[in-house]
Design a protein around this motif. Structure first.
Motif, PDB file in Angstrom:
ATOM      1  N   TYR A 272     -50.139  -0.573-115.728  1.00  0.00           N
ATOM      2  CA  TYR A 272     -50.134   0.560-116.652  1.00  0.00           C
ATOM      3  C   TYR A 272     -50.047   0.055-118.084  1.00  0.00           C
ATOM      4  O   TYR A 272     -49.361  -0.921-118.360  1.00  0.00           O
ATOM      5  CB  TYR A 272     -48.964   1.509-116.353  1.00  0.00           C
TER       6      TYR A 272
ATOM      7  N   HIS B 295     -54.441   9.733-125.344  1.00  0.00           N
ATOM      8  CA  HIS B 295     -53.948  10.050-124.002  1.00  0.00           C
ATOM      9  C   HIS B 295     -52.445  10.310-124.048  1.00  0.00           C
ATOM     10  O   HIS B 295     -51.955  11.299-123.506  1.00  0.00           O
ATOM     11  CB  HIS B 295     -54.273   8.894-123.043  1.00  0.00           C
TER      12      HIS B 295
ATOM     13  N   LEU C 152     -52.831  10.047-110.221  1.00  0.00           N
ATOM     14  CA  LEU C 152     -54.133  10.460-110.740  1.00  0.00           C
ATOM     15  C   LEU C 152     -54.412  11.949-110.574  1.00  0.00           C
ATOM     16  O   LEU C 152     -55.127  12.539-111.373  1.00  0.00           O
ATOM     17  CB  LEU C 152     -55.246   9.656-110.058  1.00  0.00           C
TER      18      LEU C 152
ATOM     19  N   GLU D 280     -51.769  14.330-115.879  1.00  0.00           N
ATOM     20  CA  GLU D 280     -52.643  13.155-116.019  1.00  0.00           C
ATOM     21  C   GLU D 280     -54.114  13.553-115.977  1.00  0.00           C
ATOM     22  O   GLU D 280     -54.934  12.955-116.669  1.00  0.00           O
ATOM     23  CB  GLU D 280     -52.347  12.117-114.937  1.00  0.00           C
TER      24      GLU D 280
ATOM     25  N   TYR E 187     -56.453  12.347-118.942  1.00  0.00           N
ATOM     26  CA  TYR E 187     -57.601  11.465-118.718  1.00  0.00           C
ATOM     27  C   TYR E 187     -58.919  12.149-119.058  1.00  0.00           C
ATOM     28  O   TYR E 187     -59.831  11.517-119.587  1.00  0.00           O
ATOM     29  CB  TYR E 187     -57.641  10.959-117.271  1.00  0.00           C
ATOM     30  N   SER E 188     -59.037  13.434-118.756  1.00  0.00           N
ATOM     31  CA  SER E 188     -60.310  14.103-119.029  1.00  0.00           C
ATOM     32  C   SER E 188     -60.535  14.339-120.521  1.00  0.00           C
ATOM     33  O   SER E 188     -61.671  14.444-120.962  1.00  0.00           O
ATOM     34  CB  SER E 188     -60.404  15.426-118.266  1.00  0.00           C
TER      35      SER E 188
ATOM     36  N   MET F  95     -58.964  12.376-123.128  1.00  0.00           N
ATOM     37  CA  MET F  95     -58.503  11.267-123.977  1.00  0.00           C
ATOM     38  C   MET F  95     -59.572  10.770-124.953  1.00  0.00           C
ATOM     39  O   MET F  95     -59.251  10.277-126.025  1.00  0.00           O
ATOM     40  CB  MET F  95     -57.945  10.111-123.151  1.00  0.00           C
ATOM     41  N   ASN F  96     -60.826  10.920-124.634  1.00  0.00           N
ATOM     42  CA  ASN F  96     -61.894  10.476-125.534  1.00  0.00           C
ATOM     43  C   ASN F  96     -62.307  11.544-126.541  1.00  0.00           C
ATOM     44  O   ASN F  96     -63.068  11.257-127.451  1.00  0.00           O
ATOM     45  CB  ASN F  96     -63.101  10.005-124.726  1.00  0.00           C
TER      46      ASN F  96
ATOM     47  N   TYR G 158     -61.856  14.926-108.932  1.00  0.00           N
ATOM     48  CA  TYR G 158     -61.677  13.496-109.188  1.00  0.00           C
ATOM     49  C   TYR G 158     -62.833  12.693-108.591  1.00  0.00           C
ATOM     50  O   TYR G 158     -63.386  11.813-109.244  1.00  0.00           O
ATOM     51  CB  TYR G 158     -60.333  13.030-108.596  1.00  0.00           C
TER      52      TYR G 158
END
Length: 169
Positions: free
Chosen positions: A36, A67, A124, A129, A133-134, A136-137, A164
């Motif tokens: 991590y 994130h 996950l 999370e 994660y979806s 973070m960009n 997922y």
């Protein structure tokens, strides 16, 4: 031993999530599972190495910092309480742990495996999370409230696993 105790001052001086504008990264190898890169902890980001902490504190990896900042916003959406955020996080993690074991057992008994359960499924498939994660960009995501986790929390484990597997989250 002292790495374990270094988090006590962080917890002691913790303020409400709404009072935090930016989370500094600090090095702590004890509380991070292997592999991590960061962990949101009472308004700080725990990193396993100084180099990674510097990446969080600088502008080298904005997606990774985003994130963790999404987790801050999630804590704000949980009644502006770190305790409520962590209790919900642990609840969803435990629920996913039991659910994925039962899913694996039932699919093996039926010899029907439409979706393969990922190794760290409890982590996950956690709604917090999945949102982090979806998004973070998407560096503009934090301009609004981070409440997409509530939509994931209402979904069944099978539906979250399907998202997922399809690479949507």
């Amino acid at each position: 031993m002292w790495m374990m105790l270094r988090v006590i001052p962080i917890m002691w001086r913790a303020v409400r999530p709404s009072k935090i504008a930016d989370m500094p990264a600090v090095v702590n190898t004890f509380w991070l599972p292997k592999g991590y890169e960061g962990l949101t902890f009472f308004g700080h980001i725990l990193a396993p190495t100084q180099a990674l902490a510097d990446r969080f504190n600088g502008s080298a990896d904005r997606a990774l910092k985003n994130h963790e900042m999404i987790h801050l916003r999630q804590a704000q959406s949980c009644g502006d309480s770190w305790l409520r955020f962590y209790l919900l996080y642990i609840w969803y993690w435990l629920k996913n742990s039991v659910g994925t074991v039962l899913y694996e057992l039932s699919s093996r008994l039926r010899k029907n495996r439409p979706y393969r359960v990922p190794r760290h499924a409890a982590y996950l498939l956690n709604p917090f999370e999945m949102e982090a994660y979806s998004r973070m960009n998407d560096l503009d995501y934090l301009k609004g409230p981070a409440t997409e986790w509530r939509r994931y929390a209402k979904m069944s484990l099978r539906d979250r696993l399907a998202l997922y597997q399809q690479g949507i989250v």
